[in-house]
Structure formats: C-alpha cells, structure tokens
Design a protein around this motif. Structure first.
Motif, PDB file in Angstrom:
ATOM      1  N   ALA A   1      73.142  14.467  34.073  1.00 29.01           N
ATOM      2  CA  ALA A   1      73.389  15.222  32.837  1.00 29.01           C
ATOM      3  C   ALA A   1      74.878  15.485  32.667  1.00 29.01           C
ATOM      4  CB  ALA A   1      72.601  16.527  32.858  1.00 29.01           C
ATOM      5  N   GLU A   2      75.555  15.789  33.745  1.00 27.66           N
ATOM      6  CA  GLU A   2      76.997  16.051  33.683  1.00 27.66           C
ATOM      7  C   GLU A   2      77.775  14.767  33.385  1.00 27.66           C
ATOM      8  OE1 GLU A   2      80.294  18.208  33.413  1.00 27.66           O
ATOM      9  OE2 GLU A   2      78.297  19.059  33.741  1.00 27.66           O
TER      10      GLU A   2
ATOM     11  N   ASP B   1      65.069  17.878  30.559  1.00 26.51           N
ATOM     12  CA  ASP B   1      65.377  18.445  29.243  1.00 26.51           C
ATOM     13  C   ASP B   1      66.884  18.501  29.018  1.00 26.51           C
ATOM     14  OD1 ASP B   1      62.701  18.713  28.672  1.00 26.51           O
ATOM     15  OD2 ASP B   1      62.605  20.826  29.259  1.00 26.51           O
ATOM     16  N   GLN B   2      67.639  18.862  30.055  1.00 27.73           N
ATOM     17  CA  GLN B   2      69.098  18.886  29.936  1.00 27.73           C
ATOM     18  C   GLN B   2      69.649  17.470  29.740  1.00 27.73           C
ATOM     19  OE1 GLN B   2      70.352  20.861  33.503  1.00 27.73           O
ATOM     20  NE2 GLN B   2      70.200  22.910  32.585  1.00 27.73           N
ATOM     21  N   LEU B   3      69.082  16.515  30.439  1.00 27.31           N
ATOM     22  CA  LEU B   3      69.520  15.129  30.299  1.00 27.31           C
ATOM     23  C   LEU B   3      69.182  14.586  28.909  1.00 27.31           C
ATOM     24  CD1 LEU B   3      70.742  12.585  31.632  1.00 27.31           C
ATOM     25  CD2 LEU B   3      68.438  12.007  32.380  1.00 27.31           C
TER      26      LEU B   3
ATOM     27  N   GLU C   1      69.301  16.007  26.139  1.00 25.92           N
ATOM     28  CA  GLU C   1      70.267  16.466  25.142  1.00 25.92           C
ATOM     29  C   GLU C   1      71.478  15.535  25.038  1.00 25.92           C
ATOM     30  OE1 GLU C   1      71.263  20.445  26.220  1.00 25.92           O
ATOM     31  OE2 GLU C   1      69.227  21.194  25.898  1.00 25.92           O
TER      32      GLU C   1
ATOM     33  N   HIS D   1      62.923  20.698  33.759  1.00 26.58           N
ATOM     34  CA  HIS D   1      64.091  21.401  33.210  1.00 26.58           C
ATOM     35  C   HIS D   1      65.322  20.490  33.258  1.00 26.58           C
ATOM     36  CE1 HIS D   1      66.740  24.641  32.100  1.00 26.58           C
ATOM     37  NE2 HIS D   1      67.477  24.419  33.185  1.00 26.58           N
ATOM     38  N   GLY D   2      65.507  19.778  34.364  1.00 28.61           N
ATOM     39  CA  GLY D   2      66.630  18.848  34.470  1.00 28.61           C
ATOM     40  C   GLY D   2      66.537  17.713  33.474  1.00 28.61           C
TER      41      GLY D   2
ATOM     42  N   ALA E   1      71.023  16.677  37.892  1.00 32.42           N
ATOM     43  CA  ALA E   1      72.156  17.495  37.435  1.00 32.42           C
ATOM     44  C   ALA E   1      73.413  16.650  37.300  1.00 32.42           C
ATOM     45  CB  ALA E   1      72.383  18.650  38.398  1.00 32.42           C
TER      46      ALA E   1
ATOM     47  N   ARG F   1      77.702  13.685  29.516  1.00 27.14           N
ATOM     48  CA  ARG F   1      78.119  14.620  28.452  1.00 27.14           C
ATOM     49  C   ARG F   1      79.136  13.989  27.511  1.00 27.14           C
ATOM     50  NH1 ARG F   1      75.365  18.944  28.891  1.00 27.14           N
ATOM     51  NH2 ARG F   1      74.974  19.961  30.878  1.00 27.14           N
TER      52      ARG F   1
END
Length: 199
Positions: free
Chosen positions: A73-74, A101-103, A105, A98-99, A70, A77
């Motif tokens: 990913a933050e 997948d966010q990364l 992006e 899921h984490g 998390a 950005r």
C-alpha cells in the motif's frame, strides 16, 4: 518394524502418484507481464523467486520485496501498480481484509492480486474473492503453486495447448537435415509470424 516398512511403501506410492499427476498437468506460460511480490517470510520469497526462474514465467518481469500488505500500500501511493501483485500476510482475517482495503485505494483497475496467507478459512476466501482478489494460496507455498497461480490468471481453461513439434531426421550425417530444419523454422517464423525454436 514391518508396519514402518509398509507405511514407507505406501508413502512412496502416494508420492509417485502425486508426481505423475503433476507431470500430466499442463500449465500454459504467462504472457509478458510485470509481477511484484510483497512477502513477510523468507520461505515465501524463495518460492516466488524460484517460480520467477521457471520457463513458464520466462517473459514475466518479477520484483520481490519484503513487508507484506502494508509495504505494498505504501509503495503504490505515488506509482502505478503492476499487472500482478502477490501479497503475503500471516495475520488474522480482519487484518488481511483491512490491509487489502488500504491497498484498493491506491491500486489501479485491472491489477490482479494473489494473497498468500496461513489461514485456511472458507469465509475469508469468499470475502477475498468478493473484494476482487484473484487467488488465495495457503502457506507454505511451493514453486509450482506460484507458477500455477500466476499462469492461471492469464490462461483459458478450455484453450488447447498451442505449439507443435516438427521432426526432421537424416539417415546419416551430411544429408542436409539440419539445413532443412533451420529453413522450416525460419519459414514458420517469417511467413506465419510465429515463434519457432530449432533444437
């Protein structure tokens, strides 16, 4: 008492053979790369920090942060990603995916990702590699595990270890062996454009 003693001898023999195997293994050094690690446990952060002090990662720039997937990913950005990202996640398989997948992006193409997790699951490993993860390490990890994983991203298994040792020996003091050794090292560096070390 006798069983305990024979067990100790077996353990010492196994430890010695494991140490010999590790000594025989050649790990090629990593090139000049940037590495950022996002750890969830202090033990993993310490292992990564210790790996950063290893000579094989001497050219790498290492930065360690706490927070896991998390936090990674933050962090990316609004900023570019490094060459290598090491992520630790002690969560279940679905939460890790899921984490990631966010990364994905916010991650630049060409960034290599190493995931450290506590789940020993072949299905998770296959899913991670399908999503582009370069390596998956099962925690707890050691210094050599981290060095091997990072250096393995940039080495070719068929490549021979490069480097050569040239010895210059003088029969007694004052005959010029040090001068010749320095001149050979200087000539190799200048004429062949190779790194040379005189010790």
């Amino acid at each position: 008492m006798i069983k305990h003693a024979s067990h100790a001898v077996t353990y010492d023999t196994e430890a010695a053979s494991a140490a010999e195997m590790a000594a025989d293994e050649h790990i090629a050094p990593a090139p000049r790369v940037s590495i950022q690690a996002f750890c969830e446990t202090v033990e993993t952060a310490a292992a990564v920090q210790s790996a950063g002090e290893d000579r094989r990662l001497g050219k790498a720039h290492l930065k360690i942060q706490m927070g896991g997937v998390a936090a990674a990913a933050e962090a990316y950005r609004g900023s570019p990603t490094p060459n290598v990202i090491i992520l630790e996640s002690e969560r279940h398989s679905d939460e890790i995916l899921h984490g990631l997948d966010q990364l994905a992006e916010v991650c630049d193409s060409g960034t290599r990702v190493i995931v450290v997790g506590g789940v020993n699951d072949v299905t998770l490993y296959r899913e991670l590699t399908r999503r582009g993860v370069s390596d998956y390490l099962i925690s707890p990890i050691g210094t050599i595990d981290t060095v091997r994983a990072v250096c393995g991203l940039f080495s070719h298994p068929d490549a021979k270890p490069d480097g050569r040792i040239i010895a210059v020996v003088g029969a007694k003091g004052g005959v010029g062996a040090s001068t010749i050794a320095h001149n050979i090292g200087w000539a190799i560096a200048r004429d062949l454009s190779l790194d040379s070390v005189v010790t």
